[in-house]
Scaffold this motif. Structure first.
Motif, mmCIF file in Angstrom:
data_model
loop_
_atom_site.group_PDB
_atom_site.id
_atom_site.type_symbol
_atom_site.label_atom_id
_atom_site.label_comp_id
_atom_site.label_asym_id
_atom_site.label_seq_id
_atom_site.Cartn_x
_atom_site.Cartn_y
_atom_site.Cartn_z
ATOM 1 N N ALA A 6 0.827 -1.204 0.000
ATOM 2 C CA ALA A 6 0.000 0.000 0.000
ATOM 3 C C ALA A 6 0.864 1.257 0.000
ATOM 4 O O ALA A 6 0.537 2.241 -0.674
ATOM 5 C CB ALA A 6 -0.930 0.003 1.207
ATOM 6 N N GLU A 7 1.963 1.230 0.733
ATOM 7 C CA GLU A 7 2.870 2.379 0.751
ATOM 8 C C GLU A 7 3.491 2.616 -0.622
ATOM 9 O O GLU A 7 3.664 3.763 -1.057
ATOM 10 C CB GLU A 7 3.959 2.172 1.802
ATOM 11 N N VAL A 8 3.830 1.540 -1.307
ATOM 12 C CA VAL A 8 4.382 1.656 -2.666
ATOM 13 C C VAL A 8 3.340 2.262 -3.605
ATOM 14 O O VAL A 8 3.634 3.187 -4.368
ATOM 15 C CB VAL A 8 4.857 0.285 -3.175
ATOM 16 N N TYR A 9 2.120 1.722 -3.559
ATOM 17 C CA TYR A 9 1.036 2.270 -4.380
ATOM 18 C C TYR A 9 0.850 3.758 -4.097
ATOM 19 O O TYR A 9 0.776 4.586 -5.020
ATOM 20 C CB TYR A 9 -0.287 1.556 -4.069
ATOM 21 N N LYS A 10 0.722 4.103 -2.813
ATOM 22 C CA LYS A 10 0.439 5.474 -2.425
ATOM 23 C C LYS A 10 1.545 6.429 -2.862
ATOM 24 O O LYS A 10 1.274 7.525 -3.360
ATOM 25 C CB LYS A 10 0.240 5.549 -0.904
ATOM 26 N N SER A 11 2.798 6.042 -2.666
ATOM 27 C CA SER A 11 3.906 6.932 -3.022
ATOM 28 C C SER A 11 3.964 7.146 -4.531
ATOM 29 O O SER A 11 4.172 8.276 -4.999
ATOM 30 C CB SER A 11 5.237 6.381 -2.496
ATOM 31 N N PHE A 12 3.783 6.083 -5.308
ATOM 32 C CA PHE A 12 3.833 6.212 -6.761
ATOM 33 C C PHE A 12 2.686 7.071 -7.270
ATOM 34 O O PHE A 12 2.899 8.015 -8.060
ATOM 35 C CB PHE A 12 3.778 4.826 -7.411
ATOM 36 N N LEU A 13 1.472 6.786 -6.839
ATOM 37 C CA LEU A 13 0.315 7.523 -7.330
ATOM 38 C C LEU A 13 0.317 8.973 -6.846
ATOM 39 O O LEU A 13 -0.133 9.870 -7.564
ATOM 40 C CB LEU A 13 -0.978 6.811 -6.926
ATOM 41 N N HIS A 14 0.832 9.200 -5.642
ATOM 42 C CA HIS A 14 0.914 10.569 -5.147
ATOM 43 C C HIS A 14 1.880 11.392 -6.004
ATOM 44 O O HIS A 14 1.539 12.495 -6.455
ATOM 45 C CB HIS A 14 1.377 10.589 -3.691
ATOM 46 N N CYS A 15 3.077 10.863 -6.229
ATOM 47 C CA CYS A 15 4.062 11.591 -7.033
ATOM 48 C C CYS A 15 3.564 11.796 -8.460
ATOM 49 O O CYS A 15 3.672 12.902 -9.018
ATOM 50 C CB CYS A 15 5.393 10.850 -7.031
ATOM 51 N N ALA A 16 3.016 10.740 -9.059
ATOM 52 C CA ALA A 16 2.524 10.855 -10.437
ATOM 53 C C ALA A 16 1.422 11.901 -10.527
ATOM 54 O O ALA A 16 1.407 12.734 -11.446
ATOM 55 C CB ALA A 16 2.019 9.499 -10.925
ATOM 56 N N SER A 17 0.510 11.897 -9.573
ATOM 57 C CA SER A 17 -0.620 12.817 -9.611
ATOM 58 C C SER A 17 -0.180 14.264 -9.446
ATOM 59 O O SER A 17 -0.651 15.165 -10.157
ATOM 60 C CB SER A 17 -1.630 12.452 -8.519
ATOM 61 N N LYS A 18 0.733 14.511 -8.516
ATOM 62 C CA LYS A 18 1.207 15.878 -8.301
ATOM 63 C C LYS A 18 1.961 16.399 -9.526
ATOM 64 O O LYS A 18 1.817 17.559 -9.906
ATOM 65 C CB LYS A 18 2.118 15.917 -7.068
ATOM 66 N N ILE A 19 2.750 15.535 -10.146
ATOM 67 C CA ILE A 19 3.494 15.937 -11.342
ATOM 68 C C ILE A 19 2.533 16.223 -12.497
ATOM 69 O O ILE A 19 2.678 17.222 -13.213
ATOM 70 C CB ILE A 19 4.514 14.843 -11.720
ATOM 71 N N ILE A 20 1.557 15.359 -12.688
ATOM 72 C CA ILE A 20 0.572 15.549 -13.757
ATOM 73 C C ILE A 20 -0.128 16.899 -13.598
ATOM 74 O O ILE A 20 -0.253 17.676 -14.556
ATOM 75 C CB ILE A 20 -0.455 14.400 -13.745
ATOM 76 N N LYS A 21 -0.570 17.201 -12.400
ATOM 77 C CA LYS A 21 -1.275 18.462 -12.164
ATOM 78 C C LYS A 21 -0.344 19.662 -12.353
ATOM 79 O O LYS A 21 -0.749 20.697 -12.877
ATOM 80 C CB LYS A 21 -1.899 18.455 -10.778
#
Length: 233
Positions: free
Chosen positions: A67-82
């Protein structure tokens, strides 16, 4: 009314009703499209960022770690996309879909993909290594394509989502499933529209960051792959 009768009536209505469509100047939202045969047409570039080997992750590591791996990847990807001007349109398990519009949509989407690679290499993996004594190595793939999209709403009242009908959404998702040894895959249409800074290293003055390939599974379509990362996020 029996469920079968209700479904028959609804499906008949879907196929029989005329469509109301309009050109969009912004990325459609959940509230801008109705559940009827209503759609928005946009020219857009789609990015899929997908965490690779998630089955190995959930089968071999603790759920909290996964879950930590999922959260860290999706958090970084989402912030960069925005930060690159993209609109996040969906999360699906270990991947995120984003849509970019405007004159620089291809460069913005590709720059986001290269920055996601930077985040994985220089932010997420070092954080994992500092916290855990583990053999786990994060891999991911971003796929990017561009086309016209026909955006409609699907589902039922209270449980619905937008569906993005068009090549870009389909191909970007398929590109994100290719070899993670090359974290970024784009179509030839995207490549041809890139600014020099997203095509050549050194801010546009260096070597080509992209290797051309033939996508045999998609009728020999020309695509490009890259191992490069953006210098700074």
């Amino acid at each position: 009314m029996a469920l079968q009768d209700d479904l028959t009536q609804e499906v008949t209505g879907i196929f029989g009703a005329a469509w109301s469509s309009r050109d969009g100047l912004v990325v459609p939202s959940d509230t801008s499209v109705t559940l009827g045969n209503d759609a928005v047409k946009i020219a857009a570039t789609v990015l899929y960022a997908d965490l690779a080997d998630s089955t190995i992750l959930v089968d071999n590591f603790r759920p909290a770690f996964a879950a930590e791996v999922y959260k860290s990847f999706l958090h970084c990807a989402s912030k960069i996309i925005k930060a690159e001007g993209g609109a996040i349109t969906a999360f699906d398990g270990d991947r995120v879909m984003a849509v970019f519009i405007g004159d620089s949509k291809n460069t913005s989407a590709v720059r986001a993909a290269l920055k996601i690679n930077t985040a994985r290499i220089h932010i997420i993996q070092p954080a994992i290594n500092r916290q855990y004594n583990t053999s786990f190595v994060m891999n991911h793939v971003c796929g990017v394509d561009t086309s016209s999209l026909f955006v409609a709403k699907t589902g039922v009242r209270g449980s619905n989502d937008l569906v993005w009908v068009g090549r870009a959404a389909n191909y970007a998702a398929k590109l994100a499933a290719l070899d993670h040894s090359f974290p970024t895959w784009i179509t030839g249409d995207v490549y041809e529209m890139l600014a020099k800074e997203a095509k050549f290293a050194g801010g546009g003055s260096g070597e080509n960051m992209w290797e051309p390939r033939t996508w045999t599974a998609m009728n020999g379509l020309r695509i490009y792959r890259s191992t490069y990362k953006w210098t700074a996020i």
